[in-house]
Motif scaffolding. Structure first.
Motif, PDB file in Angstrom:
ATOM      1  N   ASP A 139       2.289  41.296 -38.412  1.00  0.00           N
ATOM      2  CA  ASP A 139       1.475  42.096 -39.325  1.00  0.00           C
ATOM      3  C   ASP A 139       0.791  41.236 -40.378  1.00  0.00           C
ATOM      4  OD1 ASP A 139       2.241  44.521 -38.067  1.00  0.00           O
ATOM      5  OD2 ASP A 139       4.139  44.471 -39.170  1.00  0.00           O
ATOM      6  N   HIS A 140       0.845  39.894 -40.151  1.00  0.00           N
ATOM      7  CA  HIS A 140       0.220  38.916 -41.055  1.00  0.00           C
ATOM      8  C   HIS A 140       0.880  38.895 -42.438  1.00  0.00           C
ATOM      9  CE1 HIS A 140      -2.763  38.403 -37.962  1.00  0.00           C
ATOM     10  NE2 HIS A 140      -3.061  39.696 -38.010  1.00  0.00           N
ATOM     11  N   GLN A 141       2.125  39.310 -42.489  1.00  0.00           N
ATOM     12  CA  GLN A 141       2.907  39.151 -43.711  1.00  0.00           C
ATOM     13  C   GLN A 141       3.533  37.761 -43.697  1.00  0.00           C
ATOM     14  OE1 GLN A 141       5.231  42.788 -42.818  1.00  0.00           O
ATOM     15  NE2 GLN A 141       4.911  43.257 -44.992  1.00  0.00           N
ATOM     16  N   ARG A 142       3.589  37.166 -44.877  1.00  0.00           N
ATOM     17  CA  ARG A 142       4.036  35.782 -44.955  1.00  0.00           C
ATOM     18  C   ARG A 142       5.305  35.625 -45.789  1.00  0.00           C
ATOM     19  NH1 ARG A 142      -1.320  31.866 -45.465  1.00  0.00           N
ATOM     20  NH2 ARG A 142      -2.420  32.690 -43.633  1.00  0.00           N
ATOM     21  N   PHE A 143       6.043  34.615 -45.452  1.00  0.00           N
ATOM     22  CA  PHE A 143       7.164  34.152 -46.276  1.00  0.00           C
ATOM     23  C   PHE A 143       7.370  32.680 -45.970  1.00  0.00           C
ATOM     24  CE2 PHE A 143       9.144  35.038 -42.273  1.00  0.00           C
ATOM     25  CZ  PHE A 143      10.310  34.292 -42.196  1.00  0.00           C
ATOM     26  N   SER A 144       8.233  32.041 -46.725  1.00  0.00           N
ATOM     27  CA  SER A 144       8.516  30.618 -46.529  1.00  0.00           C
ATOM     28  C   SER A 144      10.017  30.402 -46.440  1.00  0.00           C
ATOM     29  CB  SER A 144       7.954  29.780 -47.682  1.00  0.00           C
ATOM     30  OG  SER A 144       6.560  29.922 -47.782  1.00  0.00           O
ATOM     31  N   ILE A 145      10.383  29.397 -45.684  1.00  0.00           N
ATOM     32  CA  ILE A 145      11.758  28.894 -45.697  1.00  0.00           C
ATOM     33  C   ILE A 145      11.714  27.501 -46.309  1.00  0.00           C
ATOM     34  CG2 ILE A 145      13.789  28.301 -44.349  1.00  0.00           C
ATOM     35  CD1 ILE A 145      12.908  30.284 -42.258  1.00  0.00           C
ATOM     36  N   ILE A 146      12.584  27.284 -47.282  1.00  0.00           N
ATOM     37  CA  ILE A 146      12.652  25.997 -47.971  1.00  0.00           C
ATOM     38  C   ILE A 146      13.948  25.303 -47.557  1.00  0.00           C
ATOM     39  CG2 ILE A 146      12.696  24.833 -50.205  1.00  0.00           C
ATOM     40  CD1 ILE A 146      11.372  27.434 -51.334  1.00  0.00           C
ATOM     41  N   PHE A 147      13.825  24.123 -47.000  1.00  0.00           N
ATOM     42  CA  PHE A 147      14.983  23.292 -46.670  1.00  0.00           C
ATOM     43  C   PHE A 147      15.007  22.087 -47.604  1.00  0.00           C
ATOM     44  CE2 PHE A 147      15.268  25.588 -42.690  1.00  0.00           C
ATOM     45  CZ  PHE A 147      16.613  25.480 -42.344  1.00  0.00           C
ATOM     46  N   GLN A 148      16.187  21.733 -48.080  1.00  0.00           N
ATOM     47  CA  GLN A 148      16.396  20.483 -48.795  1.00  0.00           C
ATOM     48  C   GLN A 148      17.550  19.755 -48.122  1.00  0.00           C
ATOM     49  OE1 GLN A 148      14.762  22.014 -53.143  1.00  0.00           O
ATOM     50  NE2 GLN A 148      16.666  20.848 -53.075  1.00  0.00           N
TER      51      GLN A 148
END
Length: 680
Positions: free
Chosen positions: A117-126
């Protein structure tokens, strides 16, 4: 321009592009600064996964990522849009943990993802040299023609899928409103020891954080460390270790735990039971937008050293407020452990204040029922008396409003802001220096907010805080400068109540440096010096550990305000060298090093106190004497140390022990016994 200079320019440009600019939408590889630990993030069939290798050895098999929220499904029909990498490098100072400072170096990856649905999110790895941390970040965005500014996270798919053959050192989560007076869950259940992953959890509610895993992946059996054994330590397969936890959880989120193991999937993140907190509050997490989830953390090592020494709980968080005063570490006496409720009277508390004063301890804890059995007016007098003896009081409180049936008072003093402000102003006015708050209702976000509110309000009034009957801390020592420790463990009171717990004490205290106490400060609740668990020191069941075990446990257990559960009779019964050691017992550390051990069997740690003095402490939970040759580079070859040790009979003794020319010391730890090495 020469070819050499052109080559250097090209190399610098390539480094810049790879380090700071977005990468392609292919699978993402994130490597630790030393290159040994590698995380791979992939998208397969519209679903996200990650795996991890250390020294080219598979530590985590393909494990799921994703969220289900009130404004969209971020768990399927996904695609990676782009990613970027950068290097983190910063130092920070700490108060009251296993190390007073730390240099954090890691590679950070921000991976941008979109659903159908063109919704976005991010995953942050450290990824640092032995630690992986990841969290989710969700921006504001259009959804059904609107732009939501908040969301509910209904579930998290994040999983931890270890290789077949992995065994566990984990503790089950218990159901809501269970236990004595409906005060559980309170993280006070027993731990497994090398149990198979597919063993169902005892209460069918999964497992608490932190959780320790022993990865045995088909190589030849090895002994657990480099020590030279001449006892009956069993050979074990010690290929690798993993410690799973979470950090940065305050009022911003609920506390999470692990599900039961699912073949092919592993363990997944689980949220609180709807019945926790007497049914009040949410069984999901709620965040504003833009917003982030807490960090999930994974510590990996080919030995137990990274597990014991990890600081990942604190590396990823920041202080949420400044300390209102210079909070003092120290030791406290506590009548309740052995003398119980009847001791909460003015005269008996004077005896324990006098004991603290005679030992040079900073504090005395007055436990439950003081409001009725001593009274507020007399507590003011007791506090004044304590201060005249160089001691300050700590006071016990019940946390409740309505979420437990525990009758102990003071009640209804910590559950609302108005009540806390009134109570804490009074405590500050009479010189009280800390509180112990007991009996919480679970891990819901509403309960986490209560912990944070108590801590924040207490800081305004110069009060340190210990929690009991509670959840495990999640980065709190750094987030909240007046936080000391939490119980969140099957602690010393059970040694008093139950001889079975006394028998199991050596197992527990040789396990927790690798698990519970590895991620957060732990208030075990007492270095017990009575031989019998009774006020007369002659009746009831006996303590199963030696005196040196108890002394060494004060160094093994980490908390900045340590309970020394001595009794007044101990002043005339204990050898002078034991009393002298307890008078000088440090509680804050500049550095902690793992020397040797195996969870639940034995442990040897080195701690450098903030006064510069090194201490070596060891505990043995085995049934036979344990002979070890310890590498001790913090001491000078040929140097003589003060060696506290048990005789084969169990009697305590102390004598000089010389470090050999290779910087090693040969020691023997008796069954249920201990050792301590320190400079004269």
């Amino acid at each position: 321009m020469s070819n050499n200079i052109l080559g250097k320019c090209f190399t610098l440009l390539l480094f810049y592009l790879l380090t700071f600019l977005p990468l392609s939408a292919e699978d993402v590889k994130v490597s630790s600064p030393d290159g040994r630990l590698v995380v791979n993030v992939s998208c397969e069939g519209g679903r996200l996964y990650y795996d991890a290798t250390l020294n080219d050895q598979r530590m985590l098999k393909k494990s799921a990522l994703g969220l289900k929220t009130s404004i969209g499904d971020f768990s399927r029909n996904l695609s990676i849009l782009n990613s970027s990498l950068l290097t983190l490098n910063y130092d920070y100072q700490m108060r009251g943990t296993k190390a007073s400072s730390h240099a954090y170096k890691a590679t950070k990856a921000v991976i941008d993802i979109e659903n159908k649905d063109h919704q976005r999110f991010s995953i942050i790895f450290q990824v640092s040299d032995n630690d992986i941390a990841f969290r989710y970040a969700i921006p504001r965005q259009k959804w059904q023609g609107k732009e939501p500014k908040r969301l509910r996270i209904k579930s998290e798919l994040s999983s931890f899928n270890f290789p077949d053959g992995t065994t566990t050192f984990i503790s089950p989560q218990i159901g809501p409103e269970s236990g004595w007076e409906q005060t559980k869950p309170s993280y006070e259940e027993g731990y497994s020891a090398d149990a198979p992953m597919d063993t169902p959890s005892q209460y069918n509610h999964g497992y608490i954080f932190p959780a320790l895993f022993h990865l045995t992946m088909g190589t030849d059996p090895t002994v657990s460390s480099k020590a030279n054994y001449r006892g009956s330590v069993p050979s074990v397969r010690s290929d690798a270790w993993a410690l799973i936890s979470e950090t940065s959880v305050g009022s911003n989120y609920c506390g999470s735990h692990l599900s039961d193991y699912q073949p092919g999937v592993g363990y997944t993140i689980a949220y609180p039971d709807a019945g926790e907190n007497n049914g009040y509050g949410s069984d999901f997490a709620a965040i504003p937008l833009p917003g982030e989830t807490p960090w999930r953390t994974i510590t990996l090592g080919t030995s137990l050293k990274p597990i014991v020494e990890t600081t990942i709980s604190y590396d990823l968080v920041e202080p949420l407020y400044k300390p209102s005063t210079d909070y003092k570490p120290g030791r406290y006496t506590w009548s309740w452990l052995i003398w119980q409720d009847k001791s909460i009277n003015y005269d008996d508390q004077v005896k324990f204040i006098d004991l603290a004063s005679a030992m040079g301890f900073e504090y005395c804890l007055v436990d439950n029922w003081w409001d009725t059995q001593i009274g507020r007016d007399r507590i003011e007098g007791l506090s004044k008396y304590a201060q005249s003896k160089g001691v300050h009081l700590l006071l016990w409180y019940n946390s409740n409003g309505f979420w437990n049936d525990a009758p102990q008072g003071p009640r209804d003093c910590m559950s609302t802001a108005i009540a806390r402000d009134r109570e804490m102003k009074w405590m500050q006015s009479i010189g009280i220096k800390g509180i112990k708050v007991d009996f919480f209702g679970g891990d819901k976000q509403e309960t986490m907010r209560l912990y944070e509110d108590i801590l924040s309000d207490a800081n305004r009034h110069g009060l340190q805080v210990v929690f009991h009957g509670c959840t495990v801390p999640r980065g709190w020592e750094r987030m909240y400068p007046n936080f000391v420790a939490s119980e969140a463990v099957l602690a010393s009171e059970n040694v008093f109540f139950n001889e079975g717990a006394a028998i199991k004490q050596p197992f527990d205290l040789t396990l927790h440096p690798f698990c519970r106490n590895a991620t957060a400060s732990m208030d075990w609740g007492g270095i017990i010096m009575n031989k019998h668990l009774s006020p007369d020191n002659k009746s009831r069941h006996t303590r199963k550990t030696t005196d040196i075990f108890e002394l060494a446990s004060g160094l093994i257990m980490q908390t900045s305000v340590q309970c020394v559960a001595m009794q007044p009779n101990n002043l005339g019964e204990l050898p002078e060298f034991e009393l002298d050691f307890l008078r000088r017992l440090p509680t804050t550390w500049e550095e902690t090093r793992f020397i040797d051990g195996y969870p639940g069997r034995y442990v040897v740690l080195a701690r450098k106190a903030t006064n510069g003095q090194w201490y070596i402490a060891g505990l043995n939970a085995l049934k036979e004497p344990l002979k070890l040759t310890l590498d001790l580079p913090m001491f000078t070859p040929g140097e003589s140390l003060r060696y506290y040790v048990d005789e084969p009979s169990g009697e305590p003794t102390v004598f000089p022990l010389k470090i050999d020319k290779k910087g090693r010391a040969k020691v023997t730890i008796q069954p249920n016994g201990g050792i301590i090495l320190k400079r004269f």
